[in-house]
Design a protein around this motif. Structure first.
Motif, PDB file in Angstrom:
ATOM      1  N   LEU A   1     -55.702  33.864 -12.919  1.00 33.33           N
ATOM      2  CA  LEU A   1     -55.765  34.625 -14.171  1.00 33.33           C
ATOM      3  C   LEU A   1     -54.347  34.896 -14.693  1.00 33.33           C
ATOM      4  O   LEU A   1     -53.423  35.120 -13.907  1.00 33.33           O
ATOM      5  N   PHE A   2     -54.206  34.891 -16.023  1.00 34.37           N
ATOM      6  CA  PHE A   2     -52.843  34.914 -16.582  1.00 34.37           C
ATOM      7  C   PHE A   2     -52.758  35.721 -17.880  1.00 34.37           C
ATOM      8  O   PHE A   2     -52.080  35.324 -18.826  1.00 34.37           O
ATOM      9  N   GLU A   3     -53.458  36.866 -17.896  1.00 33.59           N
ATOM     10  CA  GLU A   3     -53.457  37.704 -19.106  1.00 33.59           C
ATOM     11  C   GLU A   3     -52.038  38.078 -19.560  1.00 33.59           C
ATOM     12  O   GLU A   3     -51.756  38.146 -20.763  1.00 33.59           O
ATOM     13  N   ALA A   4     -51.138  38.301 -18.609  1.00 29.10           N
ATOM     14  CA  ALA A   4     -49.777  38.763 -18.958  1.00 29.10           C
ATOM     15  C   ALA A   4     -48.865  37.635 -19.429  1.00 29.10           C
ATOM     16  O   ALA A   4     -47.726  37.885 -19.812  1.00 29.10           O
ATOM     17  N   SER A   5     -49.377  36.400 -19.396  1.00 27.87           N
ATOM     18  CA  SER A   5     -48.477  35.277 -19.705  1.00 27.87           C
ATOM     19  C   SER A   5     -48.205  35.134 -21.202  1.00 27.87           C
ATOM     20  O   SER A   5     -47.246  34.476 -21.596  1.00 27.87           O
ATOM     21  N   VAL A   6     -49.052  35.713 -22.035  1.00 26.01           N
ATOM     22  CA  VAL A   6     -48.837  35.644 -23.498  1.00 26.01           C
ATOM     23  C   VAL A   6     -48.963  37.053 -24.070  1.00 26.01           C
ATOM     24  O   VAL A   6     -49.936  37.755 -23.801  1.00 26.01           O
ATOM     25  N   GLY A   7     -47.954  37.455 -24.839  1.00 25.65           N
ATOM     26  CA  GLY A   7     -48.051  38.740 -25.544  1.00 25.65           C
ATOM     27  C   GLY A   7     -47.861  39.953 -24.654  1.00 25.65           C
ATOM     28  O   GLY A   7     -48.248  41.062 -25.050  1.00 25.65           O
ATOM     29  N   GLY A   8     -47.264  39.779 -23.461  1.00 24.02           N
ATOM     30  CA  GLY A   8     -47.002  40.929 -22.578  1.00 24.02           C
ATOM     31  C   GLY A   8     -48.266  41.734 -22.323  1.00 24.02           C
ATOM     32  O   GLY A   8     -49.213  41.255 -21.706  1.00 24.02           O
TER      33      GLY A   8
ATOM     34  N   GLU B   1     -44.183  30.133 -17.834  1.00 22.69           N
ATOM     35  CA  GLU B   1     -43.598  28.801 -17.642  1.00 22.69           C
ATOM     36  C   GLU B   1     -44.518  27.973 -16.740  1.00 22.69           C
ATOM     37  O   GLU B   1     -44.828  26.812 -17.021  1.00 22.69           O
ATOM     38  N   LEU B   2     -44.980  28.625 -15.678  1.00 23.43           N
ATOM     39  CA  LEU B   2     -45.861  27.934 -14.737  1.00 23.43           C
ATOM     40  C   LEU B   2     -47.230  27.664 -15.358  1.00 23.43           C
ATOM     41  O   LEU B   2     -47.797  26.576 -15.196  1.00 23.43           O
ATOM     42  N   VAL B   3     -47.759  28.646 -16.090  1.00 20.24           N
ATOM     43  CA  VAL B   3     -49.082  28.470 -16.722  1.00 20.24           C
ATOM     44  C   VAL B   3     -49.005  27.321 -17.729  1.00 20.24           C
ATOM     45  O   VAL B   3     -49.879  26.446 -17.763  1.00 20.24           O
ATOM     46  N   ALA B   4     -47.933  27.294 -18.542  1.00 19.62           N
ATOM     47  CA  ALA B   4     -47.815  26.221 -19.545  1.00 19.62           C
ATOM     48  C   ALA B   4     -47.679  24.866 -18.872  1.00 19.62           C
ATOM     49  O   ALA B   4     -48.200  23.861 -19.346  1.00 19.62           O
ATOM     50  N   ASN B   5     -46.999  24.825 -17.746  1.00 23.17           N
ATOM     51  CA  ASN B   5     -46.784  23.545 -17.060  1.00 23.17           C
ATOM     52  C   ASN B   5     -47.992  23.062 -16.277  1.00 23.17           C
ATOM     53  O   ASN B   5     -48.282  21.875 -16.266  1.00 23.17           O
ATOM     54  N   HIS B   6     -48.671  23.985 -15.596  1.00 27.45           N
ATOM     55  CA  HIS B   6     -49.700  23.562 -14.636  1.00 27.45           C
ATOM     56  C   HIS B   6     -51.011  24.331 -14.769  1.00 27.45           C
ATOM     57  O   HIS B   6     -51.795  24.356 -13.817  1.00 27.45           O
ATOM     58  N   GLY B   7     -51.223  24.986 -15.923  1.00 20.95           N
ATOM     59  CA  GLY B   7     -52.393  25.858 -16.071  1.00 20.95           C
ATOM     60  C   GLY B   7     -53.705  25.184 -15.683  1.00 20.95           C
ATOM     61  O   GLY B   7     -54.469  25.714 -14.861  1.00 20.95           O
ATOM     62  N   ALA B   8     -53.960  24.003 -16.242  1.00 19.35           N
ATOM     63  CA  ALA B   8     -55.256  23.345 -16.011  1.00 19.35           C
ATOM     64  C   ALA B   8     -55.449  23.028 -14.529  1.00 19.35           C
ATOM     65  O   ALA B   8     -56.545  23.218 -13.973  1.00 19.35           O
TER      66      ALA B   8
END
Ligand code: NDP
Ligand code: HSE
Length: 402
Positions: free
Chosen positions: A122-129, A101-108
């Motif tokens: 880093l956000f490897e776990a944010s998509v696809g577990g 949720e946070l990565v999608a909102n404020h990733g850049a």
């Protein structure tokens, strides 16, 4: 030694601590340094927990400790996760997160802040577990012009759809099971209404394009309107119902959507069941590739977070380049997208359906008082108009894109 802090000692956060403990030797070897959990921030105390002595309730303890160089943010939600992450990055501490949720909102913005402070977000776990998908996009597929990303990106809904298709289970009890297994979001509406998959495809679309794809602009439908009868028709048609999230580039224009689809056996995603997710990527020179694994759950997700921690440990204060700028990428309307639709309608309006849609393929799954049919290829816009005009219209499911 690298001292880390874990923010949020819930399903994923406790998994991070467990993975670091369980795989201590191999993790230290691969990181080239010892990685140790110094603090765990949570709202609660955990009496009797082996890590009880590391629990703190004040983020400043962590932010002000110069020994802590990496923070795992596994609390979820936008706030205070955003504020804590920004504070950590500004203090030169890298952040590894599962919080899509946070990565999608404020990733850049978070990535830029990491770059400006010579550390990493880093956000490897944010998509696809547990599926490695962010690193492949950022590292292995960088020579590709990506034309399509399409996948099953939510473990909870895939678990529910599998149970409904295979055992005839009902929606509510399947969701309850997914919650018990630790797959679902705190508010499972995010899973079942497709918002979670929408945020994940927004993250992938942003990495695909290097710009920010806003999830609010992605057409999204969840699985809450699907019924037992839909699965009877799908079986009769030799189809599988899956919640697909996709982004596609056509002549420099981008289209994205999340919705339940009927897919056939030729689609490799048809056999992705239970909590498993899969992401299909088409590159202009590579062609097709697919990434498969457990899309949710404590240890698989934690494993992905810890892989980021190892990357941070290896890179120290060197920023790992990730091209995702704050500039917004406009998406095109899905109105013009063509596909077939499966429609359920009340018995007696077969002729009306033929007049409206032309050559339809009728199907009978033994559901009293109604029939099903598959339309010819038709645009989303035309379908919306014609289905609104069909007096006995009950429901529709999109069929795999042409
Ligand atoms: P949980 O609810 O199990 O864990 C969150 C933890 O953070 C809880 O212990 C919670 O405490 C604590 N917490 C919440 N707010 C604060 C705060 N302000 N300060 C300190 N601690 C706080 O969630 P999950 O572990 O399931 O998910 C965490 C994140 O990972 C979410 O973003 C989720 O979307 C994501 N994720 C989850 C996956 C999964 O399979 N579960 C898979 C991939 C990503 P309390 O319980 O007392 O509120
Ligand atoms: N609730 C999410 C899912 C967790 O079920 O996929 C993993 O992101």
């Amino acid at each position: 030694m690298v001292s880390i802090a874990v923010l949020g000692y819930g399903t994923v956060g406790s998994g991070v601590v467990e993975v670091i403990e369980k795989n201590r030797e191999v993790i230290d070897r691969r990181a080239g340094k010892k990685i140790r959990v110094k603090y765990i921030l949570d709202l609660r105390d955990f009496p009797g927990d082996p890590y009880e002595d590391r629990i703190v309730h004040d983020i400043n303890v962590i932010l002000q400790d110069p020994e802590v160089s990496v923070i795992c943010e596994t609390m979820g939600g936008n706030e205070p996760a955003f504020t804590y992450s920004m504070q950590a990055l500004r203090a030169g501490k890298s952040v590894c997160t599962s919080n899509k949720e946070l990565v999608a909102n404020h990733g850049a913005e978070l990535i830029r802040t990491a770059r400006e402070n010579s550390c990493n977000y880093l956000f490897e776990a944010s998509v696809g577990g547990g599926i490695p998908i962010i690193r492949p996009l950022n590292v292995a597929l960088t020579a590709e012009r990506i034309e399509l990303i399409s996948g099953i990106l939510n473990g909870t809904t895939n678990y529910i759809l599998t149970r409904m298709a295979e055992d005839g289970s009902d929606f509510a009890s399947s969701l309850r099971e997914a919650q018990e297994k630790g797959y679902a979001e705190r508010n499972p509406e995010a899973d079942v209404e497709g918002y979670d998959a929408c945020r994940k495809i927004a993250i992938l679309a942003s990495l695909m394009t290097g710009k920010t794809v806003r999830y609010e602009e992605i057409y999204t439908e969840g699985i809450t309107k699907l019924t037992h009868e839909d699965f009877l028709y799908a079986k009769k048609l030799g189809q599988y119902i899956k919640l697909l999230a996709s982004v596609r580039e056509v002549d420099g224009n981008y289209y994205a959507m999340v919705a339940p689809f009927m897919i056939g056996e030729k689609n490799p995603l048809h056999s992705v069941n239970d909590v498993f997710n899969a992401i299909f990527i088409r590159g202009n020179t590579l062609g097709d590739s697919m990434y498969y694994g457990r899309g949710a759950g404590k240890l698989p997700t934690a494993s992905a977070v810890v892989s980021d921690v190892i990357d941070c440990a290896k890179h120290g204060r060197t920023h790992i380049l990730c091209l995702w700028e704050e500039e917004k990428l406009p998406l095109c309307s899905i109105d013009g997208a063509s596909r077939k639709f499966f429609v359920r309608a009340s018995q007696g309006c077969e002729e009306e359906a033929k007049e409206l849609f032309g050559e339809i393929e009728l199907t009978d799954a033994g559901v009293a008082g109604e029939f099903g049919f598959v339309t010819p290829l038709i645009t989303e816009k035309e379908f919306a108009e014609k289905s609104a005009a069909l007096s006995g219209f009950i429901s529709r499911i999109r069929m795999e894109e042409a």
